[in-house]
Enzyme design. Structure first.
Site, PDB file in Angstrom:
ATOM      1  N   LYS A   1       0.843  -1.205   0.000  1.00 24.25           N
ATOM      2  CA  LYS A   1       0.000   0.000   0.000  1.00 24.25           C
ATOM      3  C   LYS A   1       0.876   1.253   0.000  1.00 24.25           C
ATOM      4  CE  LYS A   1      -3.898  -2.358   2.092  1.00 24.25           C
ATOM      5  NZ  LYS A   1      -4.642  -2.760   3.280  1.00 24.25           N
TER       6      LYS A   1
ATOM      7  N   GLN B   1      -4.859  -1.548   9.658  1.00 25.15           N
ATOM      8  CA  GLN B   1      -4.754  -2.847   8.995  1.00 25.15           C
ATOM      9  C   GLN B   1      -5.314  -3.948   9.897  1.00 25.15           C
ATOM     10  OE1 GLN B   1      -3.537  -3.340   5.738  1.00 25.15           O
ATOM     11  NE2 GLN B   1      -4.309  -5.402   6.053  1.00 25.15           N
TER      12      GLN B   1
ATOM     13  N   ASP C   1     -11.160   2.968   4.156  1.00 24.29           N
ATOM     14  CA  ASP C   1     -11.541   1.563   3.952  1.00 24.29           C
ATOM     15  C   ASP C   1     -13.054   1.423   3.759  1.00 24.29           C
ATOM     16  OD1 ASP C   1      -9.500  -0.278   3.807  1.00 24.29           O
ATOM     17  OD2 ASP C   1      -9.206  -0.374   5.978  1.00 24.29           O
TER      18      ASP C   1
END
Ligand code: NDP
Length: 288
Positions: free
Chosen positions: A54, A98, A121
């Site tokens: 990422k 995460q 997200d």
């Protein structure tokens, strides 16, 4: 093989190029650099790989990124304090925590603490709820990427029968809602469904389960569009999807390969979401 392969690498490269062009414009015209903060708790090996990818892609598209890497034994309060600090940091437009988190931390509490406008997200209850209500919102990256793949192959969901297998909050449920919003007639399947019966007749089939080759090619309606989100490691180290690829490719009209289908789209859409967050909520520095 009759089906046409859906090249997720190529589409993801296009999305990244679009994002990069807009990031460059933002920088030049508004002096604004989109910023993404990634929080990785502990030493989960898969998370380490995902986060480093990422950060790498963020760098490629011109998004500034920071990795916060607290120890495995961080307390929930300390992690909440870190999230709060990032919520207040004006240079940070997107925050990604995460998953999975170590067992003593409650992911629902942590995700809910992220400012909804920085939740790139799309997991915050407000963003998930807006999707349910059909309002504009930040969309979960993987199903958002699937919608882009469908668009790229000219698959118009309206009036089609779409079957989604898997009802997780991060893939299956938002996937079903996005297809519904595009006027597909949607069936959402899970571990208690009679899969063979439901899959039969699907014009669009999206599978996100995590069981290697669970969906058999013989179950498909000829001409179906098949999107395989699953990523499973076989004992001999191969990566395979949730759909029996070779047999499915004989019946489908389009199919995503694993790897190289949905996978690359997820990170590309994260970049898109970060850019969009910066555009919506970023403040260009005042030039005096
Ligand atoms: P979860 O484990 O959170 O959810 C799995 C879902 O599959 C559940 O709803 C479960 O049903 C359902 N399920 C399990 N077994 C069966 C079965 N035999 N028949 C029908 N449904 C079943 O998984 P995720 O959604 O997080 O991920 C799914 C897959 O997608 C994984 O392989 C993951 O690695 C991959 N993935 C890939 C991404 C990418 O970028 N390519 C991103 C995210 C995930 P129930 O609710 O009843 O338990």
């Amino acid at each position: 093989m009759n089906a046409q392969l859906i090249d997720g690498n190529a589409v993801a490269a296009r999305v990244r190029a679009e994002v990069k062009a807009e990031v460059d414009r933002l920088k030049h015209e508004h002096g604004l650099t989109p910023g993404l903060a990634v929080v990785r708790v502990g030493e989960d090996p898969a998370s380490k790989v995902y986060v480093s990818r990422k950060k790498q892609v963020a760098g490629e598209v011109g998004i500034q990124s920071w990795e916060h890497h607290p120890d495995e034994d961080i307390t929930q309060d300390a992690l909440l304090a870190l999230v709060q600090q990032l919520n207040e940091d004006a240079a940070v437009h997107g925050i990604l925590v995460q998953l999975p988190l170590p067992r003593h931390l409650d992911p629902d509490v942590i995700i809910s603490a992220v400012k909804p406008e920085k939740d790139v997200d799309g997991f915050h209850p407000l963003n998930a709820g807006n999707l349910l209500l059909g309002r504009p919102t930040t969309r979960a990256c993987t199903p958002h990427g699937v919608m882009r793949l469908l668009e790229e192959i000219g698959c118009e969901p309206a009036g089609k029968r779409a079957v989604v297998v898997g009802r997780s909050n991060i893939v299956g449920k938002p996937m079903a809602l996005m297809l519904l919003q595009k006027n597909a007639t949607v069936t959402l399947c899970h571990s208690k469904s009679d899969l063979r019966r439901e899959v039969d007749g699907a014009d669009i089939l999206v599978v996100a389960v995590g069981v290697a080759e669970l969906v058999k090619g013989a179950w498909l309606k000829p001409g179906a569009v098949v999107i395989d989100v699953g990523m499973n490691r076989t004992p001999d180290g191969k990566l395979v999807g949730d759909v029996e690829f070779a047999a499915a490719a004989e019946r489908a009209s389009f199919i995503t390969p694993v790897p190289g289908g949905v996978g690359p789209m997820t990170i590309a859409m994260l970049m898109r979401n970060t850019l969009d967050a910066a555009v919506r909520y970023g403040r260009a520095p005042v030039v005096t």
